[in-house]
Design a protein around this motif. Sequence first.
Motif, PDB file in Angstrom:
ATOM      1  N   GLU A  67       0.826  -1.205   0.000  1.00 29.70           N
ATOM      2  CA  GLU A  67       0.000   0.000   0.000  1.00 29.70           C
ATOM      3  C   GLU A  67       0.862   1.258   0.000  1.00 29.70           C
ATOM      4  N   ARG A  69       3.911   1.691  -1.138  1.00 27.55           N
ATOM      5  CA  ARG A  69       4.527   1.926  -2.449  1.00 27.55           C
ATOM      6  C   ARG A  69       3.545   2.570  -3.417  1.00 27.55           C
ATOM      7  N   GLN A  70       2.285   2.100  -3.398  1.00 23.45           N
ATOM      8  CA  GLN A  70       1.269   2.676  -4.280  1.00 23.45           C
ATOM      9  C   GLN A  70       0.989   4.128  -3.916  1.00 23.45           C
ATOM     10  N   GLN A  74       1.718   7.297  -6.239  1.00 20.65           N
ATOM     11  CA  GLN A  74       0.648   8.204  -6.623  1.00 20.65           C
ATOM     12  C   GLN A  74       0.993   9.638  -6.253  1.00 20.65           C
TER      13      GLN A  74
END
Length: 301
Positions: A67, A69-70, A74
């Motif tokens: 999560e 890393r995402q 973003q």
Amino acid sequence: MELRHLRYFVAVAEELNVRRAAERLHVSQPPLSRQIHDLEDEIGAKLFIRGKRGMQLTDAGSFLLLEARQILGQGERAIRLTNAASRGEAGRLSIAYSAAVFDPAFTQAIRLFRQRFPLVELAMGELSFSGQLQALLNKSLDVGYVVFGSLQTEKDFASECMREVPTCIVLPRDHPLAKRKHLKLQDLANEPFVFPRQSMSSFRAWLIGLCRSAGFTPKIVQEADNAMGILGLVAAGVGVAFSPETGRIFQSMGVEFRTLPPPVPKFQLHTIWLRDNTSPLLPAFLKILRDCVREGNKRVK
């Protein structure tokens, strides 16, 4: 929780060593260890198993790593897009076109715009002239591309004639007049016509004016919503129809095109947009389209 806490966590999770993570982050080790403990307290779950053999991620820690890393990715993307938008290189541009516009310069402009502005979300769709005007007023459309005889718009709109193309008559392939290489508009005086629907009243009026200038009133036997519908009805033998010469790309549909000589005026291909549109992407697209039209005209000459 702040983005820096997630960066600290990701570094420790990837290194599985606080000292190496601290060196990677250019911070001292004790504060980094405290940040990780504070993060575990805030989440309410252990993220690492600490033992003699070093550190390992718990199941919760493995989930958070994915999560985090995402989220960080973003965040970085948002920064890139915001910076690009400030330079007029990102954002969203919505373009509508009339089905009658089969203009190679237009399709080339779309291709080049995508290449030069890869961060721009380009939304495209087919709309009638009246539909484009309404979408422009609703601010759901940035620019439209329409085919017209002569375009007169209200004060809210700006328009530019990008190019002119010859006016053609479209006939069923087995029509007796299709055997002739050259036709005049007067030759169609007794033919049934397929016309755009009444909703395209200005366009219809211009086409009817063409016929009356040739000494007859067209016998309209069928109407269609768009160019593809008109060509399909012509191919079925329902009647003949007008088309800009750019429509020749669909000659394989079972129809024949014959260019009408002067004094029949040419079709005009217009861009239309709201005068108060301040998007920097709009003039960028218009410039690319003008350049493509100019290059296309050079090749024709």
